[in-house]
Design a protein around this motif. Sequence first.
Motif, short mmCIF file in Angstrom:
data_model
loop_
_atom_site.label_atom_id
_atom_site.label_comp_id
_atom_site.label_asym_id
_atom_site.label_seq_id
_atom_site.Cartn_x
_atom_site.Cartn_y
_atom_site.Cartn_z
N ALA A 17 0.82 -1.22 0.00
CA ALA A 17 0.00 0.00 0.00
C ALA A 17 0.85 1.27 0.00
N ALA A 18 2.05 1.19 0.54
CA ALA A 18 2.92 2.37 0.61
C ALA A 18 3.73 2.58 -0.66
N THR A 19 3.75 1.58 -1.52
CA THR A 19 4.49 1.74 -2.77
C THR A 19 3.60 2.45 -3.78
N ILE A 20 4.08 2.56 -4.99
CA ILE A 20 3.32 3.23 -6.03
C ILE A 20 2.19 2.36 -6.57
N PHE A 21 2.06 1.14 -6.07
CA PHE A 21 0.98 0.25 -6.50
C PHE A 21 -0.27 0.51 -5.66
N SER A 48 2.86 -0.34 10.71
CA SER A 48 3.75 0.84 10.63
C SER A 48 5.08 0.52 9.97
N VAL A 49 5.68 -0.60 10.35
CA VAL A 49 6.97 -0.97 9.77
C VAL A 49 6.80 -1.36 8.30
N GLY A 50 5.75 -2.14 8.00
CA GLY A 50 5.51 -2.51 6.61
C GLY A 50 5.28 -1.31 5.73
N ASN A 51 4.47 -0.36 6.21
CA ASN A 51 4.17 0.83 5.42
C ASN A 51 5.41 1.70 5.24
N THR A 52 6.23 1.80 6.26
CA THR A 52 7.46 2.59 6.17
C THR A 52 8.43 1.96 5.17
N VAL A 57 10.78 1.84 -0.74
CA VAL A 57 10.86 1.41 -2.14
C VAL A 57 10.68 2.63 -3.05
N ASN A 58 9.72 3.50 -2.69
CA ASN A 58 9.51 4.73 -3.47
C ASN A 58 10.75 5.61 -3.44
N TRP A 59 11.40 5.70 -2.29
CA TRP A 59 12.62 6.50 -2.15
C TRP A 59 13.68 5.97 -3.12
N PHE A 60 13.85 4.64 -3.16
CA PHE A 60 14.83 4.04 -4.07
C PHE A 60 14.45 4.28 -5.52
N ILE A 61 13.14 4.20 -5.83
CA ILE A 61 12.70 4.52 -7.19
C ILE A 61 13.07 5.96 -7.53
N GLY A 62 12.85 6.85 -6.58
CA GLY A 62 13.19 8.26 -6.78
C GLY A 62 14.66 8.48 -7.09
N ARG A 63 15.50 7.66 -6.51
CA ARG A 63 16.94 7.81 -6.76
C ARG A 63 17.28 7.55 -8.23
N GLY A 64 16.49 6.73 -8.93
CA GLY A 64 16.78 6.43 -10.33
C GLY A 64 15.71 6.88 -11.30
N VAL A 65 14.80 7.73 -10.83
CA VAL A 65 13.62 8.08 -11.61
C VAL A 65 13.93 8.91 -12.85
N GLU A 66 14.93 9.71 -12.83
CA GLU A 66 15.18 10.62 -13.95
C GLU A 66 15.30 9.90 -15.29
N GLY A 104 -0.96 12.07 -3.07
CA GLY A 104 0.27 12.85 -2.97
C GLY A 104 1.33 12.26 -2.07
N GLY A 105 0.94 11.37 -1.17
CA GLY A 105 1.91 10.80 -0.24
C GLY A 105 3.01 10.01 -0.94
N ASP A 106 2.63 9.19 -1.91
CA ASP A 106 3.63 8.41 -2.64
C ASP A 106 4.57 9.32 -3.42
N ALA A 107 4.01 10.37 -4.02
CA ALA A 107 4.84 11.30 -4.80
C ALA A 107 5.85 12.00 -3.90
N ILE A 108 5.46 12.31 -2.67
CA ILE A 108 6.39 12.95 -1.73
C ILE A 108 7.57 12.02 -1.44
N THR A 109 7.28 10.73 -1.27
CA THR A 109 8.37 9.79 -0.96
C THR A 109 9.28 9.57 -2.16
N VAL A 110 8.71 9.60 -3.37
CA VAL A 110 9.55 9.51 -4.57
C VAL A 110 10.40 10.77 -4.70
N ALA A 111 9.78 11.93 -4.47
CA ALA A 111 10.51 13.20 -4.55
C ALA A 111 11.66 13.24 -3.55
N ALA A 112 11.46 12.67 -2.38
CA ALA A 112 12.54 12.63 -1.39
C ALA A 112 13.74 11.85 -1.92
#
Length: 145
Positions: A17-21, A48-52, A57-66, A104-112
């Motif tokens: 649920a916390a990923t982009i899916f 809480s731990v699962g969602n975090t 995963v989104n943060w890691f996607i953000g690292r290579g998103v460009e 918007g929550g997922d987008a914030i984590t990708v942006a981070a």
Amino acid sequence: MFDFAAYAGLFSAAFVAATIFPMQSEAILVGLILSDRYSLAGLFLAASVGNTLGAAVNWFIGRGVEQFRDRRWFPVTPEKLDRAQAWYRKYGKWSLLLSWLPIGGDAITVAAGVLKEPLPIFLILVFIGKSIRYLVLTAATLSLI
């Protein structure tokens, strides 16, 4: 008796649920609370731990998103990602406390990830935000009983 499957199922649902899916974990948590068979602390931690970790995963996607952001299959539109980056630049790491938002929550984590927020700070702030959401949901569910 400890029912590993229930906690693992909640953890997995919260993770995805916390990923982009698209997926929701709230109904599962409420159902498990209402069953009155599981530790509230265990359910809270699993969610809480699962969602975090799913947000990580989104943060890691953000690292290579460009290299992928303009592809049709990429799940966050360039416009949403640009808005999230602008939001993140304006409010900084504290916006991660809102990573639980359904829109918007997922987008914030990708942006981070795109903006290279250090992972330890990311994890702490996301855990706080997501934990508050699960605490409120747990309290609301218990008030119904």
